[in-house]
Motif scaffolding. Structure first.
Motif, PDB file in Angstrom:
ATOM      1  N   GLY A 285       0.814  -1.211   0.000  1.00 22.56           N
ATOM      2  CA  GLY A 285       0.000   0.000   0.000  1.00 22.56           C
ATOM      3  C   GLY A 285       0.844   1.255   0.000  1.00 22.56           C
ATOM      4  O   GLY A 285       2.049   1.223   0.290  1.00 22.56           O
ATOM      5  N   THR A 286       0.208   2.378  -0.328  1.00 19.25           N
ATOM      6  CA  THR A 286       0.941   3.635  -0.479  1.00 19.25           C
ATOM      7  C   THR A 286       0.414   4.703   0.465  1.00 19.25           C
ATOM      8  O   THR A 286      -0.775   4.709   0.808  1.00 19.25           O
ATOM      9  CB  THR A 286       0.859   4.123  -1.940  1.00 19.25           C
ATOM     10  OG1 THR A 286       1.888   5.085  -2.188  1.00 19.25           O
ATOM     11  CG2 THR A 286      -0.489   4.762  -2.263  1.00 19.25           C
ATOM     12  N   PRO A 287       1.279   5.631   0.893  1.00 17.79           N
ATOM     13  CA  PRO A 287       0.842   6.759   1.720  1.00 17.79           C
ATOM     14  C   PRO A 287       0.245   7.873   0.857  1.00 17.79           C
ATOM     15  O   PRO A 287       0.179   7.744  -0.373  1.00 17.79           O
ATOM     16  CB  PRO A 287       2.144   7.209   2.390  1.00 17.79           C
ATOM     17  CG  PRO A 287       3.207   6.843   1.408  1.00 17.79           C
ATOM     18  CD  PRO A 287       2.742   5.570   0.761  1.00 17.79           C
ATOM     19  N   PRO A 288      -0.184   8.974   1.474  1.00 20.62           N
ATOM     20  CA  PRO A 288      -0.764  10.065   0.695  1.00 20.62           C
ATOM     21  C   PRO A 288       0.279  10.777  -0.155  1.00 20.62           C
ATOM     22  O   PRO A 288       1.482  10.607   0.042  1.00 20.62           O
ATOM     23  CB  PRO A 288      -1.323  10.997   1.776  1.00 20.62           C
ATOM     24  CG  PRO A 288      -0.486  10.727   2.973  1.00 20.62           C
ATOM     25  CD  PRO A 288      -0.176   9.265   2.917  1.00 20.62           C
ATOM     26  N   GLY A 289      -0.229  11.602  -1.094  1.00 20.00           N
ATOM     27  CA  GLY A 289       0.648  12.395  -1.940  1.00 20.00           C
ATOM     28  C   GLY A 289       0.667  11.962  -3.390  1.00 20.00           C
ATOM     29  O   GLY A 289       1.433  12.504  -4.195  1.00 20.00           O
ATOM     30  N   VAL A 290      -0.165  10.984  -3.771  1.00 19.09           N
ATOM     31  CA  VAL A 290      -0.210  10.557  -5.162  1.00 19.09           C
ATOM     32  C   VAL A 290      -0.746  11.690  -6.029  1.00 19.09           C
ATOM     33  O   VAL A 290      -1.432  12.609  -5.570  1.00 19.09           O
ATOM     34  CB  VAL A 290      -1.067   9.283  -5.329  1.00 19.09           C
ATOM     35  CG1 VAL A 290      -0.432   8.125  -4.591  1.00 19.09           C
ATOM     36  CG2 VAL A 290      -2.492   9.513  -4.839  1.00 19.09           C
TER      37      VAL A 290
END
Length: 329
Positions: A285-290
């Motif tokens: 999974g990825t953190p915010p900021g995409v």
């Protein structure tokens, strides 16, 4: 069209790092190592498995040290403790060392049976899109053909105008298992690395019935590596910094303690449905900021130039901060 994606794994230790749960078994061999796949320049592209002497340092060639050793990471992991113990001996011997400037580092795993991905697994990422916290893991996949090396170009497909970044902590399965208990799950993890779940948002969110697969699995949409850092070198995988840079600017910066479903939970959950095998890759999974949730949205463009830097430190002394750098026009 292409843009260059260079992936680094930078690991630092802080005294305040939280220890992993003592009740869970860790790793396979009990040694802290940085395992890599590489090919020598001018050697016809033959894949080898090696152990880095340290972050960004020379590589010990396992097959040169012991001709009975396999040539791929997946095969090495299939040997279990035997393979990793040989890697420990090779590293300790100081023999069969290949200077870093003579090798090209590849993805630490090529041709896995599975690439398992987890969607919306960071609390702060859910917050940035005003989405509820999932009650169970959201699982999807990429085809293994999406994997590319940490310093390889990523193909920017003409079929998409909305290619986005997603830095992620990844881990690799080290032994076969099904219906794995949470308390045993970490013993099935060979090690950790860094990945980017490159995503064509138009295909993910607007086309193909909004099924995620096609938007996630274009060729080269899974840069991985450079090193598979063995589990015993990572005191707590859920207390790491994780960042992504585009054109030198930090676009994602968070910590893995924001994960909703941790490593052991993911291993246990997925093993209810499929048998896990050595070499299987998990993107967590990825953190915010995409780019897609920026105002206005920002997407990757055709590249012009790429630079990268590493601040490496030996994994046995320092915990890890994950860093990815991109250069686009």
């Amino acid at each position: 069209m292409r843009f260059a994606s260079h992936t680094l794994s930078i690991l630092k230790t802080f005294i305040c790092q939280r220890p992993a749960a003592a009740a869970q078994r860790r790793g396979l061999s009990g040694a802290a190592m940085r395992l890599v796949q590489f090919c020598r320049h001018g050697d016809g592209g033959d894949i080898r498995v090696g152990v880095e002497e340290g972050e960004g340092l020379s590589v010990v060639d396992l097959k040169a040290f012991d001709p009975s050793m396999p040539s791929t990471m997946r095969e090495l992991l299939e040997l279990g403790d035997k393979g990793l113990e040989c890697a420990q001996r090779a590293l300790a011997s100081g023999q069969c060392v290949v200077n870093r400037e003579h090798v090209q580092l590849l993805s630490p795993v090529l041709g896995p049976e599975k690439v398992v991905c987890v969607g919306m697994n960071y609390r702060d990422h859910c917050t940035e899109q005003n989405a509820p916290i999932p009650k169970e893991p959201i699982i999807f996949s990429k085809f293994p053909s999406a994997i590319t090396g940490p310093y390889d170009d990523i193909i920017l497909p003409s079929e998409s105008q909305e290619v986005d970044w997603e830095v992620e902590l990844a881990f690799v399965i080290g032994r076969k298992g099904k219906h794995i208990k949470v308390e045993d799950a970490l013993s099935y993890v060979a090690g950790f690395t860094v990945a980017n779940d490159v995503s064509a948002r138009d295909w993910q969110m607007k086309r193909n019935g909004k099924q995620w697969l096609l938007g996630k699995t274009f060729d080269s949409f899974c840069p991985l590596g450079p090193a598979l850092v063995t589990s015993d070198a990572v005191k707590d995988p859920h207390n790491l910094g994780i960042r992504c840079l585009v054109n030198g600017d930090v676009v994602q910066s968070s910590r893995t303690d924001q994960m909703i479903f941790k490593t052991a939970e993911l291993v246990s959950w997925v093993s209810k449905f499929v048998t896990l095998t050595p070499g299987d890759v998990f993107l967590t999974g990825t953190p915010p900021g995409v780019g897609v949730f920026r105002k206005p949205p920002v997407f990757l463009k055709k590249f012009t130039f790429m630079t990268f830097a590493a601040e490496g430190r030996p994994p046995e002394k320092f915990a890890r901060e994950l860093l990815q750098k991109f250069k686009t026009s």
